[in-house]
Design a protein around this motif. Structure first.
Motif, PDB file in Angstrom:
ATOM      1  N   LEU A  90       0.837  -1.203   0.000  1.00 41.97           N
ATOM      2  CA  LEU A  90       0.000   0.000   0.000  1.00 41.97           C
ATOM      3  C   LEU A  90       0.870   1.251   0.000  1.00 41.97           C
ATOM      4  O   LEU A  90       1.969   1.267   0.566  1.00 41.97           O
ATOM      5  CB  LEU A  90      -0.901   0.020   1.228  1.00 41.97           C
ATOM      6  N   HIS A  91       0.330   2.288  -0.584  1.00 44.48           N
ATOM      7  CA  HIS A  91       1.037   3.566  -0.647  1.00 44.48           C
ATOM      8  C   HIS A  91       0.022   4.690  -0.504  1.00 44.48           C
ATOM      9  O   HIS A  91      -1.110   4.594  -0.966  1.00 44.48           O
ATOM     10  CB  HIS A  91       1.769   3.705  -1.981  1.00 44.48           C
ATOM     11  N   GLY A  92       0.464   5.777   0.140  1.00 49.00           N
ATOM     12  CA  GLY A  92      -0.378   6.975   0.220  1.00 49.00           C
ATOM     13  C   GLY A  92      -1.028   7.129   1.578  1.00 49.00           C
ATOM     14  O   GLY A  92      -0.441   6.829   2.610  1.00 49.00           O
ATOM     15  N   TRP A  93      -2.274   7.568   1.550  1.00 45.62           N
ATOM     16  CA  TRP A  93      -2.980   7.839   2.796  1.00 45.62           C
ATOM     17  C   TRP A  93      -4.476   7.901   2.530  1.00 45.62           C
ATOM     18  O   TRP A  93      -4.935   7.994   1.388  1.00 45.62           O
ATOM     19  CB  TRP A  93      -2.503   9.154   3.410  1.00 45.62           C
ATOM     20  N   THR A  94      -5.246   7.907   3.617  1.00 44.73           N
ATOM     21  CA  THR A  94      -6.688   8.126   3.575  1.00 44.73           C
ATOM     22  C   THR A  94      -7.019   9.140   4.656  1.00 44.73           C
ATOM     23  O   THR A  94      -6.710   8.930   5.834  1.00 44.73           O
ATOM     24  CB  THR A  94      -7.460   6.824   3.829  1.00 44.73           C
ATOM     25  N   GLY A  95      -7.588  10.271   4.274  1.00 42.72           N
ATOM     26  CA  GLY A  95      -7.878  11.347   5.219  1.00 42.72           C
ATOM     27  C   GLY A  95      -9.360  11.564   5.425  1.00 42.72           C
ATOM     28  O   GLY A  95     -10.212  10.932   4.795  1.00 42.72           O
ATOM     29  N   GLY A  96      -9.640  12.486   6.337  1.00 46.27           N
ATOM     30  CA  GLY A  96     -11.017  12.874   6.603  1.00 46.27           C
ATOM     31  C   GLY A  96     -11.842  11.809   7.289  1.00 46.27           C
ATOM     32  O   GLY A  96     -13.074  11.787   7.135  1.00 46.27           O
ATOM     33  N   ILE A  97     -11.217  10.949   8.062  1.00 39.03           N
ATOM     34  CA  ILE A  97     -11.941   9.872   8.736  1.00 39.03           C
ATOM     35  C   ILE A  97     -12.440  10.374  10.087  1.00 39.03           C
ATOM     36  O   ILE A  97     -11.669  10.870  10.907  1.00 39.03           O
ATOM     37  CB  ILE A  97     -11.036   8.640   8.941  1.00 39.03           C
ATOM     38  N   ASP A  98     -13.743  10.234  10.304  1.00 34.03           N
ATOM     39  CA  ASP A  98     -14.332  10.557  11.596  1.00 34.03           C
ATOM     40  C   ASP A  98     -14.207   9.325  12.494  1.00 34.03           C
ATOM     41  O   ASP A  98     -14.874   8.311  12.241  1.00 34.03           O
ATOM     42  CB  ASP A  98     -15.800  10.951  11.420  1.00 34.03           C
ATOM     43  N   PRO A  99     -13.381   9.367  13.530  1.00 34.72           N
ATOM     44  CA  PRO A  99     -13.182   8.164  14.349  1.00 34.72           C
ATOM     45  C   PRO A  99     -14.462   7.655  14.995  1.00 34.72           C
ATOM     46  O   PRO A  99     -14.576   6.469  15.295  1.00 34.72           O
ATOM     47  CB  PRO A  99     -12.180   8.621  15.417  1.00 34.72           C
ATOM     48  N   ALA A 100     -15.416   8.553  15.229  1.00 30.19           N
ATOM     49  CA  ALA A 100     -16.663   8.140  15.860  1.00 30.19           C
ATOM     50  C   ALA A 100     -17.636   7.523  14.867  1.00 30.19           C
ATOM     51  O   ALA A 100     -18.647   6.948  15.266  1.00 30.19           O
ATOM     52  CB  ALA A 100     -17.322   9.338  16.547  1.00 30.19           C
ATOM     53  N   ASN A 101     -17.353   7.631  13.599  1.00 30.46           N
ATOM     54  CA  ASN A 101     -18.288   7.132  12.588  1.00 30.46           C
ATOM     55  C   ASN A 101     -17.525   6.741  11.329  1.00 30.46           C
ATOM     56  O   ASN A 101     -17.665   7.349  10.273  1.00 30.46           O
ATOM     57  CB  ASN A 101     -19.338   8.204  12.274  1.00 30.46           C
ATOM     58  N   VAL A 102     -16.713   5.697  11.443  1.00 27.80           N
ATOM     59  CA  VAL A 102     -15.945   5.227  10.287  1.00 27.80           C
ATOM     60  C   VAL A 102     -16.898   4.485   9.342  1.00 27.80           C
ATOM     61  O   VAL A 102     -17.651   3.608   9.777  1.00 27.80           O
ATOM     62  CB  VAL A 102     -14.807   4.285  10.729  1.00 27.80           C
ATOM     63  N   PRO A 103     -16.896   4.809   8.062  1.00 27.62           N
ATOM     64  CA  PRO A 103     -17.804   4.140   7.133  1.00 27.62           C
ATOM     65  C   PRO A 103     -17.539   2.645   7.053  1.00 27.62           C
ATOM     66  O   PRO A 103     -16.455   2.154   7.403  1.00 27.62           O
ATOM     67  CB  PRO A 103     -17.505   4.826   5.793  1.00 27.62           C
ATOM     68  N   ASN A 104     -18.523   1.909   6.567  1.00 23.60           N
ATOM     69  CA  ASN A 104     -18.391   0.455   6.436  1.00 23.60           C
ATOM     70  C   ASN A 104     -17.547   0.062   5.231  1.00 23.60           C
ATOM     71  O   ASN A 104     -17.005  -1.046   5.181  1.00 23.60           O
ATOM     72  CB  ASN A 104     -19.774  -0.191   6.326  1.00 23.60           C
ATOM     73  N   GLY A 105     -17.447   0.903   4.250  1.00 21.80           N
ATOM     74  CA  GLY A 105     -16.667   0.549   3.072  1.00 21.80           C
ATOM     75  C   GLY A 105     -16.576   1.688   2.079  1.00 21.80           C
ATOM     76  O   GLY A 105     -17.262   2.706   2.195  1.00 21.80           O
ATOM     77  N   TYR A 106     -15.686   1.527   1.114  1.00 18.80           N
ATOM     78  CA  TYR A 106     -15.498   2.472   0.011  1.00 18.80           C
ATOM     79  C   TYR A 106     -15.159   3.875   0.516  1.00 18.80           C
ATOM     80  O   TYR A 106     -15.732   4.865   0.095  1.00 18.80           O
ATOM     81  CB  TYR A 106     -16.740   2.512  -0.876  1.00 18.80           C
ATOM     82  N   PHE A 107     -14.215   3.980   1.443  1.00 16.56           N
ATOM     83  CA  PHE A 107     -13.825   5.283   1.954  1.00 16.56           C
ATOM     84  C   PHE A 107     -12.328   5.539   1.832  1.00 16.56           C
ATOM     85  O   PHE A 107     -11.835   6.552   2.327  1.00 16.56           O
ATOM     86  CB  PHE A 107     -14.241   5.421   3.429  1.00 16.56           C
TER      87      PHE A 107
END
Length: 426
Positions: A90-107
């Motif tokens: 894996l390479h890169g990052w994933t931002g904008g994640i709300d720790p209290a409401n992480v989506p179930n998929g495709y984020f």
């Protein structure tokens, strides 16, 4: 309290998959490193609290970085120990994640890729994506339940606190300036309201009845060259249009009626300018066709001329005034040059003749009183709108000042916390 570089072990559940063994280490600025090992998974994830301008005082979202380190890294450069899932690095990052409401998929987003040789980025397969999302949900859940999470968020917010405090101070200053402008606008509107009310309450002044006696008016062009004379008779005074006079005009290749009154577009508090309409006007606005529209040089004209001031108005100036040829009720074109010159001379002569009337101030008051009632309601509405805008601006001032104070509080050294012994991250 400091937790930096103190590692702890943790077993993180992966529902439906198994258990993820992790070594958890707190890094600088509230970042937390997770070195994980599990079913078809190994490598490092770093959770970085995101601190944005105009966002929350303490970070409310996190960025999950693939690979070790917290410093900048080129988009085409690998980080140390990037995670490997199903043999894919894996390479890169994933931002904008709300720790209290992480989506179930495709984020995961566009910046989560597989970086191949030559700097080529490939999209992740569905299996790799799903397993990566499961790991992110697990480590984010663990991060959210850390007992010292508030200290981590405070540490993450502190590096930008000074700049963000200055930003909030600037926004507060802008809002204060807006409040001052709105107060001035409200004061002007309140003064206008008083003036309009006074105009409404004034006793109307008597106006003269129409004088059928003919008056001869000379015409001159913009170079003051004579263009003959016209005979003018008054047809109506202060009738359909308050403060206006309707003139019947004949001579010098001009035949028909003109309506002369005060400026109709800027009428408050008292109209200052002049308005001349082709034809017998029955109303001020939206009159597509008037009766007795004049002919000039044999050409039928329609429309109007409106001016906000009478300053500089002479028999020769302004030079070029509107002259529109009517073809049908709603169509036409500009008049020929010779017709426009003669029409301009007539408009100027009639405007000056109207302004020489002995009851011109009474007509002016009549026009103002006719305009006043609708503008009274508009001004009241304007004052209410300005008050709402001022209250909103004052709320913004208070909000930005409070945020500035909170940011500056983050800069205060916490000697007691820094003197406490280091504690494990888990």
């Amino acid at each position: 309290m400091t937790f930096q570089n103190v590692a702890a072990r943790a077993d993180l559940p992966l529902p439906g998959i198994g258990t993820l063994a992790a070594r958890v280490t707190v890094l600088e600025h509230g970042c937390v490193r997770y070195v994980v090992h599990g079913p078809h998974i190994r490598g490092t994830f770093v959770l970085i609290p995101e601190h944005f301008r105009d966002g929350t005082i303490l970070p409310s979202t996190v960025r999950v970085q693939y690979g070790d380190g917290t410093g900048p890294c080129g988009y085409a450069e690998h980080r140390p120990d990037e995670p490997v899932i199903y043999g894919v690095r894996l390479h890169g990052w994933t931002g904008g994640i709300d720790p209290a409401n992480v989506p179930n998929g495709y984020f995961l987003g566009r910046y989560a890729t597989s970086l191949r040789a030559g700097g080529v980025h490939r999209e992740l397969t569905s299996a790799v994506r799903r397993r990566t999302e499961a790991v992110i949900r697990s480590v984010t859940r663990h991060w959210r339940n850390l007992p010292h999470l508030h200290d981590l968020l405070t540490a993450a917010a502190r590096p930008n606190a000074k700049a963000l405090a200055s930003h909030e101070a600037d926004l507060a200053a802008q809002a204060k300036a807006e409040v001052a402008e709105l107060r001035q606008a409200r004061a002007r509107a309140c003064h206008q309201l008083n003036v309009i009310t006074g105009i409404i309450r004034r006793a109307p002044r008597p106006t003269l009845a129409p004088d059928p006696s003919p008056v001869r008016l000379p015409l001159v062009d913009s170079r003051k060259r004579p263009m003959g004379t016209v005979t003018v008779r008054e047809v109506a005074v202060n009738d359909d249009v308050a403060g206006a006079v309707v003139y019947e005009v004949h001579g010098a290749r001009v035949h028909g009626r003109f309506t002369v009154g005060r400026d109709i577009y800027r009428p408050l508090p008292m109209p200052e300018g002049i308005w001349v309409a082709y034809g017998h006007a029955r109303q001020r606005y939206f009159e597509y066709e008037r009766s007795h529209e004049p002919t000039v040089n044999g050409v039928r004209l329609d429309g109007e001329w409106n001016r906000s001031t009478t300053d500089g108005l002479t028999a020769a100036t302004p030079a070029d005034l509107p002259a529109h040829v009517r073809l049908t009720r709603t169509t036409g074109h500009s008049a020929p040059a010779a017709t426009a010159r003669r029409a301009s001379a007539v408009l100027r002569a009639l405007a000056l003749h109207y302004l020489r009337r002995p009851d011109v101030e009474a007509l002016r008051l009549a026009a103002a009183q006719d305009h006043a009632p609708p503008h009274l309601g508009n001004t009241r509405t304007e004052i209410r709108d300005l008050r709402r805008q001022q209250e909103a601006a004052e709320r913004r001032v208070r909000r930005h000042l409070a945020r500035e104070e909170q940011y500056r509080a983050l800069l205060t050294a916490d000697a007691a916390a820094s003197s406490r012994p280091q504690t494990s991250a888990a």
